[in-house]
Design an enzyme around this catalytic site. Sequence first.
Site, PDB file in Angstrom:
ATOM      1  N   LEU A 168     -41.075   1.858 -17.136  1.00  0.00           N
ATOM      2  CA  LEU A 168     -41.698   1.971 -15.825  1.00  0.00           C
ATOM      3  C   LEU A 168     -40.571   2.081 -14.805  1.00  0.00           C
ATOM      4  O   LEU A 168     -39.536   1.423 -14.947  1.00  0.00           O
ATOM      5  CB  LEU A 168     -42.556   0.737 -15.512  1.00  0.00           C
ATOM      6  N   ASP A 169     -40.765   2.920 -13.798  1.00  0.00           N
ATOM      7  CA  ASP A 169     -39.767   3.034 -12.747  1.00  0.00           C
ATOM      8  C   ASP A 169     -39.499   1.656 -12.131  1.00  0.00           C
ATOM      9  O   ASP A 169     -40.367   0.774 -12.142  1.00  0.00           O
ATOM     10  CB  ASP A 169     -40.235   3.985 -11.652  1.00  0.00           C
ATOM     11  N   LYS A 170     -38.330   1.495 -11.559  1.00  0.00           N
ATOM     12  CA  LYS A 170     -37.958   0.223 -10.945  1.00  0.00           C
ATOM     13  C   LYS A 170     -39.016  -0.252  -9.961  1.00  0.00           C
ATOM     14  O   LYS A 170     -39.380  -1.433  -9.938  1.00  0.00           O
ATOM     15  CB  LYS A 170     -36.604   0.370 -10.233  1.00  0.00           C
TER      16      LYS A 170
END
Length: 326
Positions: free
Chosen positions: A139-141
């Site tokens: 998952l993106d930051k």
Amino acid sequence: METTHYCIEVPAEAAGQRLDAFLATRLTDLSRATVQRLIDDGQVVLTEGKPRSSMKLVGGEQITVEIPPPAPAVPLAEQIPLDILYEDHDLIVINKPAGMTVHPGAGVDSGTLVNALLGHCTDLSGIGGEIRPGIVHRLDKGTSGVLVVAKNDIAHRGLAEQFAAHSIKRLYWALIYGSPNDDTGKVSNSIGRHPTDRLRMSGKAKHGKEATTNWRVLERFGAASLVQLRLETGRTHQIRVHLSEANMPLLGDPLYPDGGRFNNLKDTRLKGMISHLGRQALHARVLGFIHPVTGQYQEFSSEPPEDFSGILAYLRETAAAGATFS
């Protein structure tokens, strides 16, 4: 831990099989990629000559395999609190907070989910020859929500195969600008690196990979909507790219343009909440998969974090009072 030794005789019925494929069926705790690495490293010996992964067996060969103990993981273990939704000997399911990077890299070597997992898990076994958690998706930051991690090679291989086959159930919630004309839709195109901005992905890239996102409007609030996304693929920034290029950009996304929608909002409190969010309003709501060892279907969900939920609650309250956000 000590080096493990195996002596295997190739049966006549295995004639014609590739060496790596044959060993992967005998050494069931190892992935085929791990077997290939052992062959390349000279830890697989045949009665005649140096073997290759692709060599065809004839039957009757004697194969000796040496499996060294897993090497320590390079990232440092850190004692970072985790919101654990489920854990057993094979995998762990995390509710990842927004702001946490999944894997060290690009100058980030601490504070990541991998650092936290190394500090938490005491039963990690070798994945690809290293004692480390097996990251099968990311998952993106700035994206929060449900994420599964493998603890061993078998779980890693089983989960990776499901992600590759697009059989994983993945549902996301997103807050977007605008009110789509339709209640449901699908975005399907090729996503690759943006031709001029290397930090972004784009549907206009020359060399991309096919990506498909299904969306459904859950609630409308005038100039903003809550939508649910179901992924058929898992490309980098897929939802953010698809929604932005479909003229439905995410609230707060710092990387993908909103076409001036934030600046045009008249509600100063809403603008303040979006500014405070400081990231894309995107949450991995549901993750469902077949447990790679037990074979049982498992599904996990989590509520959006406080900053996301606060904006959603405010949109609901003001919409109920008849306000608009244009």
